[in-house]
Design a protein around this motif. Sequence first.
Motif: not given
Lengths: 101, 101, 101, 101, 101, 101, 101
Positions: C88, D7-8, D47
């Motif tokens: 992340s 991811g997003d 995500s």
Amino acid sequence: MNLQPLGDRLIVEVLEEEETTVSGIVLPDTAKEKPQRGKVLAVGPGSRDEDGEYIKMDVEEGDEVIFSKYGGTEIKVGADEVLILRESDVLAKVVGDRAAV
Amino acid sequence: MNLQPLGDRLIVEVLEEEETTVSGIVLPDTAKEKPQRGKVLAVGPGSRDEDGEYIKMDVEEGDEVIFSKYGGTEIKVGADEVLILRESDVLAKVVGDRAAV
Amino acid sequence: MNLQPLGDRLIVEVLEEEETTVSGIVLPDTAKEKPQRGKVLAVGPGSRDEDGEYIKMDVEEGDEVIFSKYGGTEIKVGADEVLILRESDVLAKVVGDRAAV
Amino acid sequence: MNLQPLGDRLIVEVLEEEETTVSGIVLPDTAKEKPQRGKVLAVGPGSRDEDGEYIKMDVEEGDEVIFSKYGGTEIKVGADEVLILRESDVLAKVVGDRAAV
Amino acid sequence: MNLQPLGDRLIVEVLEEEETTVSGIVLPDTAKEKPQRGKVLAVGPGSRDEDGEYIKMDVEEGDEVIFSKYGGTEIKVGADEVLILRESDVLAKVVGDRAAV
Amino acid sequence: MNLQPLGDRLIVEVLEEEETTVSGIVLPDTAKEKPQRGKVLAVGPGSRDEDGEYIKMDVEEGDEVIFSKYGGTEIKVGADEVLILRESDVLAKVVGDRAAV
Amino acid sequence: MNLQPLGDRLIVEVLEEEETTVSGIVLPDTAKEKPQRGKVLAVGPGSRDEDGEYIKMDVEEGDEVIFSKYGGTEIKVGADEVLILRESDVLAKVVGDRAAV
């Protein structure tokens, strides 16, 4: 004992420091989490999973446990000091032959 | 060892700094997370998924691990200092041939 | 490399600022999140979904990544500085032909 | 562009204030969330839902978006300033005929 | 309007205080949450449930709503001030016959 | 009693300290969580699981409970002081023969 | 009433202290949560479970409730002060025969 813990709580009798030396386990005063030893007197039914079913506890009545002192609630039953803890405050169980450490 | 960790906890024996140079891994004092090396002595059954089933641990007894010092609880068993950690405090495992770094 | 990251962690070799100019990407000192560039040396098995299954990582060994410096742990392996990050913390991958920017 | 967001996240080219007047949209300096306008250059895979599957992004490459400045990371690619944002930082898309406002 | 809100956001035109007296609803300055009235100009597709499906919004274009001012982002479209809010900032809808209060 | 608690709340009548000595249970003033004893006068339908179904309460009307004082709301019904608590504030139930402690 | 609450919100008319003595319920000023009594004028459709379905409210129009003052938003409709609350702010319902307390 006539106290039944709720949820994932358990009731432990705190064991004195002198007893600690028998198994060779020393719980330092200076540790951040202040570990303590105790004997489990009673366990609750467990917390609930997302469907509302009980999750079985990993400790049983009679187990000897190392726990983190934080979050517990002290109660005196007669002459004995007992603590009501959550299972997540229990770090480890003492298992097997204590003399064999 | 006669300590059985609960949940996703593990017990590690802390390895001294001198040993660190063998594999060429240096853990700086100045790092924000204060990494340390240790040998895994015992692992818990794992944490629980949302149905209450255990999630298998990614480390095993005997693994050499790099972990973050925060959150662990120090206990002395005889002459040895051990730490009770959560698996999420373990950053990496040392794998393969240590001489081949 | 003989370090295997756990969970959704990865190990990156930090790339120097001079190399940055090759692809035309400049990572300003003044940015709030302090982005950095690095090459992925090893990736963990991924984090777990709610059934305890691994979620495959979006980065692979060999990828060049832009990451946010916060949260990583510095370790020296021999002469090289490496960082253990969570996925992340990775903002983007550098893809395709670097000369074609 | 040779940056692939993870991811997003998405990458936007920030549009200058002068361009703002064309569509009649004015983004005040005094607003608490400091909205900005930009053009989407690249979008991540999205995500993950609780089974680890990607959730499709609501913005696409080429969209013009209003976003909240907080949380983004500035990077310079050659002469252009770009921002890496999360989709949740995007407030709205500019749609339809810009002259028809 | 050529702005399409994302997620569970909506765009409202703020209604002036004088209009408030028509329906007998007074929104005090002293209230902790600073309620305001507005007319819904556009609504997003909704937030996502845990499978990534949209959850339908409870407000529609044209609704008159009472909302909490916090969290919204002011934007000027031509001469009109509009606000981009989340649906969770909307406290209530004004329904039925306004003269019948 | 004509008060029906909502959700996982319950209403308890606080028991005086003198009564405490009967069962040998002493609740110290110095304890961090300030435990108290009470008799359950009414229980709510329970909280909801993720499908919106009620999760049955572990305490019933008439139970004697040890609870943590924090979070409760005091209300006087006639001459009696009652407390509205959440079930999670209840640490344990007093069960079985009180004389047999 | 021409206000329709959204989500798990409800609108209550605050009942004066004098009325409180009728049912014998006294709500002390000194209580930490500042309980208040009110009559429910309108209820929302409920919050959503994880599939996006409404969870039915436990209170209905016409119910008399004890609620915690925090979090509510005051609005004046004509001469009456009303509050928009979330259902979680409601502690208990007053049920049955009020004279029979």
